[in-house]
Design a protein around this motif. Structure first.
Motif, PDB file in Angstrom:
ATOM      1  N   PRO A 297     -17.769 150.908  81.561  1.00 51.65           N
ATOM      2  CA  PRO A 297     -18.029 149.753  81.017  1.00 51.65           C
ATOM      3  C   PRO A 297     -19.483 149.492  80.535  1.00 51.65           C
ATOM      4  CG  PRO A 297     -18.193 149.670  83.459  1.00 51.65           C
ATOM      5  CD  PRO A 297     -17.765 151.318  82.706  1.00 51.65           C
ATOM      6  N   PRO A 298     -19.947 148.220  79.975  1.00 54.63           N
ATOM      7  CA  PRO A 298     -21.203 148.120  79.293  1.00 54.63           C
ATOM      8  C   PRO A 298     -22.439 148.342  80.202  1.00 54.63           C
ATOM      9  CG  PRO A 298     -19.984 145.976  78.983  1.00 54.63           C
ATOM     10  CD  PRO A 298     -19.085 147.357  79.752  1.00 54.63           C
ATOM     11  N   GLU A 299     -22.684 149.340  81.072  1.00 55.74           N
ATOM     12  CA  GLU A 299     -23.775 149.543  81.852  1.00 55.74           C
ATOM     13  C   GLU A 299     -24.776 150.464  81.345  1.00 55.74           C
ATOM     14  OE1 GLU A 299     -21.866 150.950  85.408  1.00 55.74           O
ATOM     15  OE2 GLU A 299     -20.992 149.174  85.776  1.00 55.74           O
ATOM     16  N   VAL A 300     -25.876 150.840  81.480  1.00 57.59           N
ATOM     17  CA  VAL A 300     -26.914 151.461  81.062  1.00 57.59           C
ATOM     18  C   VAL A 300     -26.809 152.861  81.924  1.00 57.59           C
ATOM     19  CG1 VAL A 300     -29.130 152.095  80.390  1.00 57.59           C
ATOM     20  CG2 VAL A 300     -28.095 149.762  79.987  1.00 57.59           C
ATOM     21  N   GLU A 301     -26.681 153.949  81.203  1.00 65.03           N
ATOM     22  CA  GLU A 301     -26.762 155.437  82.104  1.00 65.03           C
ATOM     23  C   GLU A 301     -27.697 156.239  81.499  1.00 65.03           C
ATOM     24  OE1 GLU A 301     -22.579 156.768  82.636  1.00 65.03           O
ATOM     25  OE2 GLU A 301     -23.092 158.627  81.423  1.00 65.03           O
ATOM     26  N   ILE A 302     -28.813 156.415  82.066  1.00 64.40           N
ATOM     27  CA  ILE A 302     -29.900 157.208  81.150  1.00 64.40           C
ATOM     28  C   ILE A 302     -29.722 158.665  81.909  1.00 64.40           C
ATOM     29  CG2 ILE A 302     -32.249 157.477  80.885  1.00 64.40           C
ATOM     30  CD1 ILE A 302     -32.497 154.552  81.172  1.00 64.40           C
TER      31      ILE A 302
ATOM     32  N   PHE B 287     -22.586 149.719  59.676  1.00 67.54           N
ATOM     33  CA  PHE B 287     -23.505 149.042  60.532  1.00 67.54           C
ATOM     34  C   PHE B 287     -24.111 147.572  59.709  1.00 67.54           C
ATOM     35  CE2 PHE B 287     -27.723 148.541  62.451  1.00 67.54           C
ATOM     36  CZ  PHE B 287     -27.459 148.093  63.814  1.00 67.54           C
ATOM     37  N   CYS B 288     -23.956 146.655  60.273  1.00 65.96           N
ATOM     38  CA  CYS B 288     -24.390 145.421  59.660  1.00 65.96           C
ATOM     39  C   CYS B 288     -23.901 145.119  58.383  1.00 65.96           C
ATOM     40  CB  CYS B 288     -25.997 145.259  59.777  1.00 65.96           C
ATOM     41  SG  CYS B 288     -26.771 145.287  61.389  1.00 65.96           S
ATOM     42  N   GLY B 289     -22.561 145.649  58.072  1.00 66.84           N
ATOM     43  CA  GLY B 289     -21.699 145.378  57.007  1.00 66.84           C
ATOM     44  C   GLY B 289     -22.288 146.456  55.995  1.00 66.84           C
ATOM     45  N   ARG B 290     -23.037 147.300  55.963  1.00 63.61           N
ATOM     46  CA  ARG B 290     -23.501 148.386  55.157  1.00 63.61           C
ATOM     47  C   ARG B 290     -22.603 149.671  55.607  1.00 63.61           C
ATOM     48  NH1 ARG B 290     -27.698 147.533  52.260  1.00 63.61           N
ATOM     49  NH2 ARG B 290     -27.239 149.537  50.966  1.00 63.61           N
ATOM     50  N   THR B 291     -22.184 150.360  54.670  1.00 67.22           N
ATOM     51  CA  THR B 291     -20.982 151.633  54.980  1.00 67.22           C
ATOM     52  C   THR B 291     -22.006 152.984  54.441  1.00 67.22           C
ATOM     53  OG1 THR B 291     -19.376 150.382  55.266  1.00 67.22           O
ATOM     54  CG2 THR B 291     -18.892 152.736  54.877  1.00 67.22           C
ATOM     55  N   SER B 292     -22.039 154.072  55.182  1.00 67.45           N
ATOM     56  CA  SER B 292     -22.649 155.030  54.918  1.00 67.45           C
ATOM     57  C   SER B 292     -21.541 155.900  53.776  1.00 67.45           C
ATOM     58  CB  SER B 292     -22.768 156.069  55.858  1.00 67.45           C
ATOM     59  OG  SER B 292     -23.024 157.561  55.502  1.00 67.45           O
ATOM     60  N   PRO B 293     -21.916 156.713  52.951  1.00 68.65           N
ATOM     61  CA  PRO B 293     -21.104 157.557  52.249  1.00 68.65           C
ATOM     62  C   PRO B 293     -20.221 158.608  52.670  1.00 68.65           C
ATOM     63  CG  PRO B 293     -23.119 157.947  51.432  1.00 68.65           C
ATOM     64  CD  PRO B 293     -23.406 156.910  52.338  1.00 68.65           C
ATOM     65  N   ALA B 294     -20.962 158.953  54.058  1.00 71.66           N
ATOM     66  CA  ALA B 294     -20.654 160.139  54.788  1.00 71.66           C
ATOM     67  C   ALA B 294     -19.201 160.197  55.356  1.00 71.66           C
ATOM     68  CB  ALA B 294     -21.728 160.589  55.899  1.00 71.66           C
ATOM     69  N   ARG B 295     -18.599 161.422  55.260  1.00 70.07           N
ATOM     70  CA  ARG B 295     -17.207 161.388  55.965  1.00 70.07           C
ATOM     71  C   ARG B 295     -17.059 161.055  57.303  1.00 70.07           C
ATOM     72  NH1 ARG B 295     -13.340 166.720  55.402  1.00 70.07           N
ATOM     73  NH2 ARG B 295     -11.862 166.348  57.249  1.00 70.07           N
TER      74      ARG B 295
ATOM     75  N   THR C 154     -35.753 143.463  69.134  1.00 68.40           N
ATOM     76  CA  THR C 154     -34.909 143.580  67.991  1.00 68.40           C
ATOM     77  C   THR C 154     -33.456 143.198  68.379  1.00 68.40           C
ATOM     78  OG1 THR C 154     -36.062 145.070  66.625  1.00 68.40           O
ATOM     79  CG2 THR C 154     -33.887 145.260  66.094  1.00 68.40           C
ATOM     80  N   ASP C 155     -32.380 142.430  67.852  1.00 68.74           N
ATOM     81  CA  ASP C 155     -31.195 142.239  68.380  1.00 68.74           C
ATOM     82  C   ASP C 155     -30.311 143.028  67.470  1.00 68.74           C
ATOM     83  OD1 ASP C 155     -31.368 140.651  70.507  1.00 68.74           O
ATOM     84  OD2 ASP C 155     -32.416 139.411  69.201  1.00 68.74           O
ATOM     85  N   TRP C 156     -29.325 143.714  67.863  1.00 69.58           N
ATOM     86  CA  TRP C 156     -28.422 144.343  66.978  1.00 69.58           C
ATOM     87  C   TRP C 156     -27.173 143.982  67.278  1.00 69.58           C
ATOM     88  CZ3 TRP C 156     -29.810 150.378  67.307  1.00 69.58           C
ATOM     89  CH2 TRP C 156     -30.935 150.643  66.633  1.00 69.58           C
ATOM     90  N   PRO C 157     -26.154 143.684  66.168  1.00 75.46           N
ATOM     91  CA  PRO C 157     -24.745 143.683  66.435  1.00 75.46           C
ATOM     92  C   PRO C 157     -24.110 144.961  66.793  1.00 75.46           C
ATOM     93  CG  PRO C 157     -25.279 143.487  64.201  1.00 75.46           C
ATOM     94  CD  PRO C 157     -26.604 143.669  64.790  1.00 75.46           C
ATOM     95  N   LEU C 158     -23.155 144.927  67.653  1.00 72.78           N
ATOM     96  CA  LEU C 158     -22.316 146.104  67.894  1.00 72.78           C
ATOM     97  C   LEU C 158     -20.996 145.990  67.865  1.00 72.78           C
ATOM     98  CD1 LEU C 158     -24.151 148.125  71.004  1.00 72.78           C
ATOM     99  CD2 LEU C 158     -24.563 148.261  68.521  1.00 72.78           C
ATOM    100  N   GLU C 159     -20.089 146.989  67.661  1.00 66.38           N
ATOM    101  CA  GLU C 159     -18.723 147.068  67.399  1.00 66.38           C
ATOM    102  C   GLU C 159     -18.109 147.044  69.009  1.00 66.38           C
ATOM    103  OE1 GLU C 159     -15.914 146.632  65.206  1.00 66.38           O
ATOM    104  OE2 GLU C 159     -15.137 146.938  67.243  1.00 66.38           O
ATOM    105  N   ALA C 160     -17.481 146.053  69.432  1.00 62.25           N
ATOM    106  CA  ALA C 160     -17.389 146.041  70.893  1.00 62.25           C
ATOM    107  C   ALA C 160     -16.085 147.110  71.161  1.00 62.25           C
ATOM    108  CB  ALA C 160     -16.781 144.548  71.221  1.00 62.25           C
ATOM    109  N   GLN C 161     -15.362 147.640  70.312  1.00 60.45           N
ATOM    110  CA  GLN C 161     -14.230 148.513  70.527  1.00 60.45           C
ATOM    111  C   GLN C 161     -14.974 150.024  70.633  1.00 60.45           C
ATOM    112  OE1 GLN C 161     -11.030 147.665  70.692  1.00 60.45           O
ATOM    113  NE2 GLN C 161     -11.894 145.654  70.597  1.00 60.45           N
TER     114      GLN C 161
ATOM    115  N   GLN D  77     -21.090 143.540  72.238  1.00 61.27           N
ATOM    116  CA  GLN D  77     -21.092 143.069  71.067  1.00 61.27           C
ATOM    117  C   GLN D  77     -22.440 142.853  70.273  1.00 61.27           C
ATOM    118  OE1 GLN D  77     -19.052 139.252  71.896  1.00 61.27           O
ATOM    119  NE2 GLN D  77     -17.284 140.235  70.754  1.00 61.27           N
ATOM    120  N   ALA D  78     -23.562 142.956  71.165  1.00 62.73           N
ATOM    121  CA  ALA D  78     -25.075 142.893  70.812  1.00 62.73           C
ATOM    122  C   ALA D  78     -25.831 143.916  71.734  1.00 62.73           C
ATOM    123  CB  ALA D  78     -25.396 141.508  70.752  1.00 62.73           C
TER     124      ALA D  78
END
Ligand code: MN
Length: 313
Positions: free
Chosen positions: A22-27, A176-184, A201-208, A240-241
């Motif tokens: 789950p969304p916990e931090v594991e370092i 990421f943030c609506g921009r897509t890399s050309p890499a496979r 800095t706040d980043w949006p993340l893909e929750a899946q 999600q963020a």
């Protein structure tokens, strides 16, 4: 520029699928190793964390000084069932592979080699560069649908970049943030390089996706926990963020993807599913059968070591 996976990186055993949290931090701390004359910090695989999405290997190389006698010089060696993703912060490396590719990679550019059923490559000094060498090599496990397929090589001199609050992000793989890399990418995946300036800095993340951060330079504060260079912060799945704070400039990679459902068995330079596949790849590389082709490199071919008795699956 990446060394092979050994028993030090992860215990021998049977093939395993991603252990999603789950969304916990594991370092977890990286393991230091020498690859040729260059010091690397290996963040994946570790005993406590084998994969993040399909990302299954992460070596952070340098920064190290390149001299006439000390540089990256990794002779021809094989791969199966993975993509190598090479990203430099400083320096340059010459890539040769069994497809006939010859490519110098420089900072800001991405090399992505697909092994499929089999490929071989070398990673060499260009001979003319002097200065620092600093970068990462990552591996991405290929899914069943493509891992028996043909090898391929991509060089991307330009990648999408975005400014997001106090960070400047370069999208290496995925969206990421609506921009897509050309890499496979053969499975849903994201890889982003970010330079953070002091601030939050706040980043949006893909929750899946499950995600992790690999700090390359400086240090960040992640939900009250400090994360320094050489550490991997696994973030789990379902976010999600993400809020990141730094007091001074830092550079990191965001790695993520859909949890890789297929159990993989990694040994040496192979990503496989069972011992028989590892043994076949080892035998065919050492017997120089046509499976892996040949590499136009002045460096000596690296023989595959004996498959250890404890490797099952
Ligand atoms: Mn390699």
């Amino acid at each position: 520029m990446s060394g092979p996976v050994s028993t030090i990186d992860a215990p021998l055993g049977t093939a395993e699928a991603s252990r999603v949290a789950p969304p916990e931090v594991e370092i977890s701390a990286a393991r230091e190793a020498m690859v040729g004359a260059i010091r690397v910090r290996r963040s994946l695989p570790r005993r406590e964390r084998r994969t993040v999405g399909a990302w299954c290997f992460a070596d952070h190389m340098g920064p190290a000084s390149v001299t006439e006698t000390a540089s990256v010089d990794i002779g021809p060696h094989p791969h199966t069932g993975l993509h190598t993703v090479t990203w430099l912060l400083e320096g340059e490396v010459l890539h040769h592979d069994s497809l006939g590719s010859e490519q110098v990679i420089r900072p800001g550019q991405l090399n992505l080699m697909t092994a499929g059923h089999g490929v071989a490559h070398s990673e060499e000094a260009t001979g003319t560069y002097r200065g620092h060498l600093h970068g990462v090599q990552l591996w991405v496990a290929q899914p069943e649908a493509t891992r028996h397929g043909p090898a391929a090589f991509e060089h991307h001199p330009e990648l999408p970049r975005i400014q997001l609050g106090h960070s400047e992000a370069t999208i290496l793989v995925g969206t990421f943030c609506g921009r897509t890399s050309p890499a496979r990418a053969d499975t849903p995946l994201v890889g982003v390089d970010a330079v953070l300036q002091a601030g939050t800095t706040d980043w949006p993340l893909e929750a899946q996706f499950e995600h992790a951060l690999l700090v390359l330079e400086g240090a960040i504060d992640l939900e009250g926990q400090p994360v320094e260079a050489g550490h991997l912060a696994y973030l789990g799945q379902g976010r999600q963020a993400l809020a990141l704070r730094t007091d001074s400039q830092a550079q990191l990679l965001l790695l993520g993807g859909e949890p890789f459902a297929e159990p993989i068995l990694m040994w040496w330079n192979f990503v496989a599913r069972n011992r028989a596949e590892v043994e076949a790849a080892t035998r065919e590389w050492n017997a120089q059968t046509p499976r892996f082709g040949s590499v136009a490199s002045p460096l000596a071919r690296i023989p595959a070591p004996q498959v250890p008795a404890g490797l099952r699956g």
